[in-house]
Design a protein around this motif. Structure first.
Motif, PDB file in Angstrom:
ATOM      1  N   VAL A 179      39.562  32.114  45.036  1.00  0.00           N
ATOM      2  CA  VAL A 179      40.078  32.410  43.695  1.00  0.00           C
ATOM      3  C   VAL A 179      41.582  32.199  43.717  1.00  0.00           C
ATOM      4  O   VAL A 179      42.301  32.851  44.477  1.00  0.00           O
ATOM      5  N   CYS A 192      44.412  34.885  44.544  1.00  0.00           N
ATOM      6  CA  CYS A 192      43.877  36.050  45.258  1.00  0.00           C
ATOM      7  C   CYS A 192      44.001  35.842  46.767  1.00  0.00           C
ATOM      8  O   CYS A 192      44.499  34.822  47.235  1.00  0.00           O
ATOM      9  N   ILE A 195      43.350  41.366  45.694  1.00  0.00           N
ATOM     10  CA  ILE A 195      41.936  41.103  45.424  1.00  0.00           C
ATOM     11  C   ILE A 195      41.412  40.136  46.478  1.00  0.00           C
ATOM     12  O   ILE A 195      41.951  39.034  46.653  1.00  0.00           O
ATOM     13  N   ARG A 196      40.377  40.557  47.187  1.00  0.00           N
ATOM     14  CA  ARG A 196      39.846  39.734  48.288  1.00  0.00           C
ATOM     15  C   ARG A 196      38.487  39.158  47.902  1.00  0.00           C
ATOM     16  O   ARG A 196      37.515  39.887  47.725  1.00  0.00           O
ATOM     17  N   PRO A 197      38.409  37.843  47.767  1.00  0.00           N
ATOM     18  CA  PRO A 197      37.126  37.225  47.450  1.00  0.00           C
ATOM     19  C   PRO A 197      36.267  37.032  48.704  1.00  0.00           C
ATOM     20  O   PRO A 197      36.773  36.892  49.819  1.00  0.00           O
ATOM     21  N   LEU A 219      34.013  40.061  44.664  1.00  0.00           N
ATOM     22  CA  LEU A 219      35.427  40.402  44.615  1.00  0.00           C
ATOM     23  C   LEU A 219      35.617  41.838  45.070  1.00  0.00           C
ATOM     24  O   LEU A 219      34.936  42.746  44.588  1.00  0.00           O
ATOM     25  N   ARG A 233      38.544  45.031  45.979  1.00  0.00           N
ATOM     26  CA  ARG A 233      39.904  45.541  45.862  1.00  0.00           C
ATOM     27  C   ARG A 233      39.927  46.967  46.402  1.00  0.00           C
ATOM     28  O   ARG A 233      38.867  47.623  46.477  1.00  0.00           O
ATOM     29  N   PRO A 284      32.767  40.252  35.700  1.00  0.00           N
ATOM     30  CA  PRO A 284      34.008  40.013  36.444  1.00  0.00           C
ATOM     31  C   PRO A 284      35.246  40.083  35.561  1.00  0.00           C
ATOM     32  O   PRO A 284      36.318  40.473  36.026  1.00  0.00           O
ATOM     33  N   LEU A 335      38.326  42.409  36.592  1.00  0.00           N
ATOM     34  CA  LEU A 335      39.655  41.840  36.803  1.00  0.00           C
ATOM     35  C   LEU A 335      40.668  42.417  35.816  1.00  0.00           C
ATOM     36  O   LEU A 335      41.821  42.669  36.176  1.00  0.00           O
TER      37      LEU A 335
END
Length: 275
Positions: A12, A15, A57-59, A70, A72, A107, A111
């Motif tokens: 992403v 991110c 934010i870690r995908p 996703l 967080r 999402p 987000l």
């Protein structure tokens, strides 16, 4: 031997980066790199320049790209069954028009809560045919420009020495969001002079220098701005003729193929640095 010590993709745009041990280098860069993008309700891309909390934010994406999760620190994750067939919508990346496939309300709500502003998540459509600029053009998803960003540990070591002269602490490699980190060169900024090289099964060609922006001021672990370094120090020794400061090189994919940490980087053509 000059070898790859890190491979990182960014599913992403904006991110967190995800390290991988091995992956496919596609014509658009490492598999799944910047295939998704966060936008405002009008389709204008969100960036750490304005929304630094994107960094926290870690995908997580599966190998075939059909499921994205996703994460967080302050909320439960959200899982997305990736839509590649939905209606296309207009999106704006640096003022240039592209198309994206909206990934739905779940999402978007997640987000929006994470960033504190209304947001949507879009995916590059399969027919995306963007052409990137540079000495050797290429293609990419929603990356700022070229498909692959290469940076060496020697270049980072020189930055650390310059920071130390100012009494500043060293900065981690993730501040610069490279795709490929290499080690083994004694001379910093050797990546500036590469014109063609092979890596694993792949071959790449030089596009341009990586011009750095305010994203380098963002702590990639917390999503908080922590400037003025490194831009202040870069201004003293890495000014680019086209404006701004440069750190690392950007490359186009000439031949796709499998790549892995530990692969040897073999330069087949050299040139002069643009600095």
């Amino acid at each position: 031997m000059i070898s790859v010590v890190e491979l990182i993709h960014y599913p992403v745009k904006g991110c967190a980066g995800i390290p991988v041990e091995r992956t496919l280098l596609t014509p658009a860069g490492l598999a799944h790199d910047r295939t998704f993008m966060v936008t405002d309700p009008d389709g204008v891309f969100r960036t750490q320049r304005r929304d630094p909390r994107l960094a926290s934010i870690r995908p997580e994406i599966d190998a075939d790209g059909t499921r994205l999760i996703l994460h967080r620190p302050d909320a439960d994750p959200v899982a997305i069954e990736v839509d590649t067939d939905g209606p296309r919508r207009e999106v704006d990346l640096f003022g240039d028009p592209y198309r994206g496939i909206d990934q739905g309300d779940a999402p978007a709500a997640w987000l929006s809560d994470a960033l504190g502003v209304p947001s949507r998540l879009v995916r590059v459509p399969p027919e995306h045919d963007r052409v990137t600029d540079g000495a050797i053009p290429g293609t990419c998803g929603y990356a700022d420009s070229s498909p692959l960003h290469v940076l060496s540990r020697a270049s980072l070591a020189l930055l650390h020495a310059r920071l130390a002269e100012r009494g500043e602490a060293p900065l981690p490699m993730d501040r610069f969001r490279p795709n490929v980190v290499v080690d083994g060169w004694a001379e910093p900024h050797t990546e500036d002079r590469i014109r063609r090289f092979t890596l694993g099964e792949a071959e790449l060609g030089y596009a341009k220098l990586a011009i750095r922006c305010a994203v380098t001021l963002v702590d990639q672990r917390t999503g908080a701005k922590a400037g003025p370094e490194p831009l202040r120090t870069f201004a003293g020794y890495r000014r680019a003729p086209q404006g701004g400061v440069a750190f690392g090189g950007k490359f186009a994919v000439l031949r796709p193929g499998k790549v892995a940490v530990g692969d040897e980087l073999t330069v087949t053509e050299w040139g002069e640095s643009e600095l």
